[in-house]
Design a protein around this motif. Structure first.
Motif, PDB file in Angstrom:
ATOM      1  N   CYS A  53       0.700  -1.445  -0.125  1.00  0.00           N
ATOM      2  CA  CYS A  53      -0.047  -0.310  -0.561  1.00  0.00           C
ATOM      3  C   CYS A  53       1.124   1.121   0.131  1.00  0.00           C
ATOM      4  N   PRO A  55       0.901   4.416   2.024  1.00  0.00           N
ATOM      5  CA  PRO A  55       1.950   4.525   3.296  1.00  0.00           C
ATOM      6  C   PRO A  55       3.207   3.516   3.679  1.00  0.00           C
ATOM      7  N   VAL A  56       2.670   2.223   3.296  1.00  0.00           N
ATOM      8  CA  VAL A  56       4.224   1.700   3.612  1.00  0.00           C
ATOM      9  C   VAL A  56       5.312   2.050   2.654  1.00  0.00           C
ATOM     10  N   LYS A  90       1.026  -5.219   7.749  1.00  0.00           N
ATOM     11  CA  LYS A  90       2.077  -4.811   7.453  1.00  0.00           C
ATOM     12  C   LYS A  90       2.989  -4.392   8.351  1.00  0.00           C
ATOM     13  N   PHE A  91       2.144  -3.622   9.695  1.00  0.00           N
ATOM     14  CA  PHE A  91       2.555  -3.227  10.811  1.00  0.00           C
ATOM     15  C   PHE A  91       3.369  -3.783  11.275  1.00  0.00           C
ATOM     16  N   HIS A 196      -6.704   7.310   8.882  1.00  0.00           N
ATOM     17  CA  HIS A 196      -6.057   7.270   9.530  1.00  0.00           C
ATOM     18  C   HIS A 196      -5.103   8.200   9.121  1.00  0.00           C
ATOM     19  N   VAL A 270      -6.417   5.107   1.200  1.00  0.00           N
ATOM     20  CA  VAL A 270      -5.470   4.187   0.275  1.00  0.00           C
ATOM     21  C   VAL A 270      -5.906   2.834  -0.880  1.00  0.00           C
ATOM     22  N   PRO A 275      -9.017  -3.385   5.164  1.00  0.00           N
ATOM     23  CA  PRO A 275      -9.518  -3.100   7.373  1.00  0.00           C
ATOM     24  C   PRO A 275      -9.870  -1.510   5.922  1.00  0.00           C
TER      25      PRO A 275
HETATM   26  S1  SF4 Z   1      -4.298  -0.810   7.326  1.00  0.00           S
HETATM   27 FE1  SF4 Z   1      -4.746  -0.002   5.134  1.00  0.00          FE
HETATM   28  S2  SF4 Z   1      -3.012   1.688   4.536  1.00  0.00           S
HETATM   29 FE2  SF4 Z   1      -2.840   0.807   6.490  1.00  0.00          FE
HETATM   30  S3  SF4 Z   1      -0.709  -0.181   5.958  1.00  0.00           S
HETATM   31 FE3  SF4 Z   1      -2.534  -1.489   6.197  1.00  0.00          FE
HETATM   32  S4  SF4 Z   1      -2.851  -1.767   4.501  1.00  0.00           S
HETATM   33 FE4  SF4 Z   1      -1.715   0.129   4.612  1.00  0.00          FE
END
Ligand code: SF4
Length: 327
Positions: A53, A55-56, A90-91, A196, A270, A275
């Motif tokens: 995505c 932001p990453v 992703k986090f 976010h 995005v 989520p």
């Molecule tokens: S919540 Fe959505 S925008 Fe945020 S890091 Fe995960 S996939 Fe990317």
């Protein structure tokens, strides 16, 4: 002095004052990357796989920009910030992805933050992080207390002063802020901006959304400007217990501001974020029930600035007309 690099992306907008206070109390200097720009995005984009995505991708660009400027890079693996509520996967993988994609990155400080494992585990993790800088437990304890107090003051400041995250950070550190600097002193419309923090406060990702809206006559309300307990109550009303970390910020803030009778609501996500697509649907449904004008913006690296401005102008015109008819 040891320098700790902090990428200006993802959780930076929520936790930077707390992290800065912690590291500086331990005698380290924090080095923050510049606000996102084209070079930062391009370098991050060149390393990330296509499905990542936006932001990453931006996050990786910030890491690359700090590589030569610090001794350590701070990239916590934040698994959970609430009981049984988890972050997007992703986090969790950020430190490992960074090692794999940016091998030139300095050693990564990667505490795993998981509130499901209890306070004792959290304390142990933070003491272990602090031990990179000192072997005195008392000093680490003092740094934790300072960090905690700073975080509370930062959150209270946003609610009390009615300002957004980047303005609060600017006010605390006496620096220019990246977003929301063009305050309109006589706003006509109250607009809730839901999304976010790393999307709504990053001017490169969102094409200066906050300052544009303010210049168009809107007073902006973001999730961080509301009391956390109120957001939790509003969220519980709609979905019960949260499953995602950001549910209070998106569903809770959506419901809270809809009930507070804002003139309109803009949600920003995005493209491709799983989520968000689920959470924003809940908010959209409530806005339709309460007959509050609602705009959904989905951003990616190809979003055209001109198209975005046209949509914002059309939306605000519609909200203004509706407000005139209703009063
Ligand atoms: S919540 Fe959505 S925008 Fe945020 S890091 Fe995960 S996939 Fe990317």
């Amino acid at each position: 002095m040891i320098k700790v690099g902090i990428p200006r992306a993802l959780f930076y907008y929520q936790y930077y004052p707390m992290w800065q206070a912690f590291f500086e109390e331990l005698g380290a200097e924090t080095v923050v990357s510049s606000p996102t720009n084209k070079d930062i995005f391009t370098s991050g984009n060149s390393r990330a796989v296509a499905e990542t995505c936006l932001p990453v991708k931006v996050f990786f660009g910030h890491v690359i920009s700090l590589v030569d400027k610090c001794d350590y890079m701070f990239i916590p693996a934040i698994r959970s910030m609430g009981k049984k509520a988890y972050n997007c996967s992703k986090f969790l993988g950020l430190p490992d992805m960074t090692r794999a994609l940016i091998p030139e990155c300095p050693p990564i400080l990667d505490p795993e933050i998981d509130l499901n494992k209890g306070q004792r585990n959290l304390r142990k993790t933070i003491y272990s992080l602090g031990s990179h800088f000192t072997c005195h437990r008392g000093k680490i304890k003092k740094a934790i207390e300072k960090a905690w107090k700073t975080d509370s003051a930062y959150r209270k400041g946003m609610a009390d002063w009615g300002i957004v995250s980047v303005q609060a950070i600017g006010r605390i550190y006496g620096k220019d802020c990246e977003s929301g600097s063009a305050l309109n002193l006589s706003p006509e419309l109250k607009i809730a901006l839901i999304g976010h923090p790393y999307v709504i406060y990053d001017d490169y990702i969102n094409h200066r959304l906050i300052s544009r809206l303010q210049a168009m006559g809107a007073e902006i309300f973001t999730p961080e400007m509301a009391d956390q307990e109120a957001l939790d109550v509003a969220m519980a009303k709609l979905v019960g217990n949260p499953h995602w970390t950001f549910e209070a910020d998106i569903i809770g803030a959506g419901e809270f501001y809809l009930e507070a009778k804002v003139d309109g609501m803009i949600t920003v996500a995005v493209f491709g974020c799983g989520p968000d697509s689920m959470m924003i649907d809940v908010v959209r449904h409530r806005a339709s029930e309460l007959k509050v004008p609602f705009l959904y913006l989905s951003l990616d690296e190809h979003t055209s600035e001109g198209g975005l401005i046209t949509r914002l102008e059309a939306f605000l015109d519609m909200v203004k007309r509706r407000k005139r008819i209703c009063v």
